[in-house]
Design an enzyme around this catalytic site. Sequence first.
Site, PDB file in Angstrom:
ATOM      1  N   LYS A 174     -63.087   6.952   2.373  1.00 40.99           N
ATOM      2  CA  LYS A 174     -62.427   7.813   1.378  1.00 40.99           C
ATOM      3  C   LYS A 174     -63.245   9.088   1.219  1.00 40.99           C
ATOM      4  O   LYS A 174     -64.458   9.030   1.047  1.00 40.99           O
ATOM      5  CB  LYS A 174     -62.336   7.059   0.041  1.00 40.99           C
ATOM      6  CG  LYS A 174     -61.619   7.837  -1.048  1.00 40.99           C
ATOM      7  CD  LYS A 174     -61.523   7.025  -2.320  1.00 40.99           C
ATOM      8  CE  LYS A 174     -62.734   7.147  -3.206  1.00 40.99           C
ATOM      9  NZ  LYS A 174     -62.954   8.430  -3.846  1.00 40.99           N
TER      10      LYS A 174
ATOM     11  N   ASP B  93     -59.035  11.559  -1.242  1.00 39.12           N
ATOM     12  CA  ASP B  93     -58.995  11.344  -2.694  1.00 39.12           C
ATOM     13  C   ASP B  93     -59.149  12.689  -3.400  1.00 39.12           C
ATOM     14  O   ASP B  93     -60.196  12.995  -3.950  1.00 39.12           O
ATOM     15  CB  ASP B  93     -60.132  10.388  -3.087  1.00 39.12           C
ATOM     16  CG  ASP B  93     -60.179  10.143  -4.587  1.00 39.12           C
ATOM     17  OD1 ASP B  93     -59.233  10.561  -5.304  1.00 39.12           O
ATOM     18  OD2 ASP B  93     -61.158   9.520  -5.045  1.00 39.12           O
TER      19      ASP B  93
ATOM     20  N   LYS C 156     -57.220  13.508  -5.850  1.00 36.46           N
ATOM     21  CA  LYS C 156     -56.630  13.287  -7.182  1.00 36.46           C
ATOM     22  C   LYS C 156     -55.655  14.420  -7.495  1.00 36.46           C
ATOM     23  O   LYS C 156     -55.784  15.129  -8.502  1.00 36.46           O
ATOM     24  CB  LYS C 156     -57.707  13.151  -8.252  1.00 36.46           C
ATOM     25  CG  LYS C 156     -58.566  11.923  -8.025  1.00 36.46           C
ATOM     26  CD  LYS C 156     -59.338  11.486  -9.228  1.00 36.46           C
ATOM     27  CE  LYS C 156     -60.111  10.212  -8.947  1.00 36.46           C
ATOM     28  NZ  LYS C 156     -61.134  10.331  -7.867  1.00 36.46           N
TER      29      LYS C 156
ATOM     30  N   VAL D 222     -72.843   0.925  -9.074  1.00 34.34           N
ATOM     31  CA  VAL D 222     -73.471   1.833 -10.052  1.00 34.34           C
ATOM     32  C   VAL D 222     -72.670   1.898 -11.355  1.00 34.34           C
ATOM     33  O   VAL D 222     -73.234   1.966 -12.442  1.00 34.34           O
ATOM     34  CB  VAL D 222     -73.656   3.243  -9.437  1.00 34.34           C
ATOM     35  CG1 VAL D 222     -74.265   4.192 -10.459  1.00 34.34           C
ATOM     36  CG2 VAL D 222     -74.525   3.175  -8.195  1.00 34.34           C
TER      37      VAL D 222
ATOM     38  N   LYS E 277     -66.497  -9.244  -6.425  1.00 39.12           N
ATOM     39  CA  LYS E 277     -65.815 -10.538  -6.531  1.00 39.12           C
ATOM     40  C   LYS E 277     -64.953 -10.587  -7.801  1.00 39.12           C
ATOM     41  O   LYS E 277     -63.794 -11.016  -7.775  1.00 39.12           O
ATOM     42  CB  LYS E 277     -66.867 -11.645  -6.568  1.00 39.12           C
ATOM     43  CG  LYS E 277     -66.324 -12.999  -6.280  1.00 39.12           C
ATOM     44  CD  LYS E 277     -67.436 -14.010  -6.157  1.00 39.12           C
ATOM     45  CE  LYS E 277     -66.856 -15.343  -5.760  1.00 39.12           C
ATOM     46  NZ  LYS E 277     -67.908 -16.291  -5.426  1.00 39.12           N
TER      47      LYS E 277
HETATM   48  P1  XMP Z   1     -69.314   5.097  -6.679  1.00 46.52           P
HETATM   49  O1  XMP Z   1     -70.445   5.895  -6.148  1.00 46.52           O
HETATM   50  O2  XMP Z   1     -69.321   4.966  -8.169  1.00 46.52           O
HETATM   51  O3  XMP Z   1     -68.044   5.987  -6.273  1.00 46.52           O
HETATM   52  O4  XMP Z   1     -69.134   3.774  -5.995  1.00 46.52           O
HETATM   53  C1  XMP Z   1     -66.776   5.737  -6.709  1.00 46.52           C
HETATM   54  C2  XMP Z   1     -65.768   6.534  -5.950  1.00 46.52           C
HETATM   55  O5  XMP Z   1     -64.510   6.223  -6.474  1.00 46.52           O
HETATM   56  C3  XMP Z   1     -63.963   7.331  -7.173  1.00 46.52           C
HETATM   57  N1  XMP Z   1     -63.668   6.842  -8.514  1.00 46.52           N
HETATM   58  C4  XMP Z   1     -62.472   6.808  -9.046  1.00 46.52           C
HETATM   59  N2  XMP Z   1     -61.310   7.208  -8.592  1.00 46.52           N
HETATM   60  N3  XMP Z   1     -60.263   6.440 -10.563  1.00 46.52           N
HETATM   61  C5  XMP Z   1     -60.210   7.039  -9.366  1.00 46.52           C
HETATM   62  O6  XMP Z   1     -59.132   7.436  -8.939  1.00 46.52           O
HETATM   63  C6  XMP Z   1     -61.417   6.023 -11.068  1.00 46.52           C
HETATM   64  O7  XMP Z   1     -61.460   5.481 -12.155  1.00 46.52           O
HETATM   65  C7  XMP Z   1     -62.570   6.220 -10.278  1.00 46.52           C
HETATM   66  N4  XMP Z   1     -63.833   5.917 -10.494  1.00 46.52           N
HETATM   67  C8  XMP Z   1     -64.497   6.303  -9.376  1.00 46.52           C
HETATM   68  C9  XMP Z   1     -64.970   8.432  -7.192  1.00 46.52           C
HETATM   69  O8  XMP Z   1     -64.306   9.651  -6.968  1.00 46.52           O
HETATM   70  C10 XMP Z   1     -65.898   8.051  -6.070  1.00 46.52           C
HETATM   71  O9  XMP Z   1     -65.450   8.603  -4.850  1.00 46.52           O
END
Ligand code: XMP
Length: 217
Positions: free
Chosen positions: A34, A60, A62, A173, A179
Amino acid sequence: MQKNTGLIFAADLENGRRAINITNEISDLIDAVKVNYPIILSNGLQIVEELSRTKTVIADLKIADVPHINRKICRNVFEAGASAVICHGFTGKNSIEACIETANQMYGDVYVVAEMSHPDAERFIHHASKEIINIASQLGADGLIAPANDPKRLQKVRKQSKNMRILSPGVGVQGGGAKTAIQAGADQIIVGRSIYDHREPRQAAEKIVQDIGYTNP
Ligand code: XMP
């Protein structure tokens, strides 16, 4: 997008070479990579094309604009090699529909953000999530995004979305467990920092795949 290991790598790195190297290193452990604004703004859309040589790419961005702009954004990322986009749902039917129509023309998928995982997300988007899920379902979206770090809300999204695919960020994080998220109804888990900040990204990815439990790498 195929569901194999259930893990999607969030390559939120500004260093495109490093993102490509990690993606190559873990390519057998992930269903897709992604990409988000940090990597595209730093490397250009070419990074989508480069990553797509190894793995299915989800853009992504958004996407949350008016319909004719959403069409242009989708067309650009699909032409660059993305197989799927993530769009926001709070913009309503016409904006989501513009993404889905463009994706259909270009054989791509659309995932709609139903809820978000960060603190204070409940203030706005959570109130609208039921309607967002209904609209996404009626329009034929390929799936939803819902947070792994809030299993109760994830269960609720699962129930409301019936059999739509759910991709879930928020593992590691942000506090969620792979799981637990699968048990709460996620189909695939999105993980960034817990992989790319780990001194052994492959080891980290293997552990998450084991937690997800679909396959034994
Ligand atoms: P981390 O480093 O926290 O990255 O594992 C997370 C990834 O996911 C995306 N992200 C979200 N995307 N709704 C979304 O659409 C969410 O609630 C959300 N939280 C995290 C973030 O952009 C990153 O790429």
